[in-house]
Design a protein around this motif. Sequence first.
Motif, PDB file in Angstrom:
ATOM      1  N   GLN A  36       0.837  -1.193   0.000  1.00 50.70           N
ATOM      2  CA  GLN A  36       0.000   0.000   0.000  1.00 50.70           C
ATOM      3  C   GLN A  36       0.874   1.245   0.000  1.00 50.70           C
ATOM      4  N   ASP A  79     -11.736   0.932   1.211  1.00 54.79           N
ATOM      5  CA  ASP A  79     -11.327  -0.262   0.483  1.00 54.79           C
ATOM      6  C   ASP A  79     -12.502  -1.014  -0.137  1.00 54.79           C
ATOM      7  N   ARG A 105     -13.326  -1.883   7.307  1.00 53.80           N
ATOM      8  CA  ARG A 105     -13.589  -2.789   6.198  1.00 53.80           C
ATOM      9  C   ARG A 105     -14.854  -3.620   6.435  1.00 53.80           C
ATOM     10  N   ASP A 289      -3.934  -1.054  -2.379  1.00 52.24           N
ATOM     11  CA  ASP A 289      -3.982  -2.313  -1.653  1.00 52.24           C
ATOM     12  C   ASP A 289      -3.819  -3.509  -2.554  1.00 52.24           C
TER      13      ASP A 289
END
Length: 304
Positions: A36, A79, A105, A289
């Motif tokens: 990342q 994400d 997440r 990511d």
Amino acid sequence: MPRHVTYSVQAPSAVVMVRPHHFTVNTETAIDNLFQSSPDTTEDLSLAAYNEITRAADVLRSHGVAVHLFDDTGTETPDSVFPNNWFSTHAGGHVAIYPMTAVNRRRERRSDVIEMLKSQYRVQEVIDYSGLEPDGLFLEGTGAMVLDHIDRVAYAVRSDRTDPIALERFSTHFNFEPMVFDARDGNGVAVYHTNVLMCIATDFAMIGLEMMTDAARRREVVLRLERSGRGVIALTNDQIASFTGDALELQGNAGRILALSTTAFASLSRDQRNTIEESADIPTIERADGSVRCTLAGIHLTPR
């Protein structure tokens, strides 16, 4: 006259993608994710990611892959573009929902995706493992596991995002044999997700063998893949850093294709490139990511 198309249970012909409206680097996952990058305030990552997902979806559709494209207009799920980490689908009408490590997440799980699957595909059961989160047991979907749907093996790098108890429960429910191994990058840092270094297609597998720390286990993994009838393509650490292992085979209307990023494609040798059918251009996603594979949640279900 179109050529004969051979279908494979390994390569789904449909995917779920999530198009972000407020994409950025997730600070909650940056600690153990050295793939990342740091955010660059001089670039409009949100607009770039939005456009790249749109283009990737268009490329896949042009090859006959059905793309179910969802939009994420929220600001608390940086994400969300990686839906393969929170759910997976399996032949016979089975869906799994996974426990996620980062709190933000967990907000990516959305009922409209599951309802779409139920309405357009034959879904017999949904097994929700998210209740394991309070006990600190995580299994981040097909990022944590790379699944051989043909030979029924779940390959998994040992990490905090792949708890052995959760992996065993999944493997029992979905009839996979877990095959766990340790992996570290060239600097000795543990790999956090298996799909960073491994891709299993119908006739071949790409894997970062240099990252596997136990030589005996490495031989076992290679032997198991070869016994399944696949050729094994060894990827270097530099190729893994270019997201070459982070690819997904899909079924198009003219045959199977391998979706991977332009950066990954460029890192392949001439011989390795002969295996590649298609390249999708999403460089901004790589910054945060993952690469193409992480943005694709394959649908292994029968349409209604």
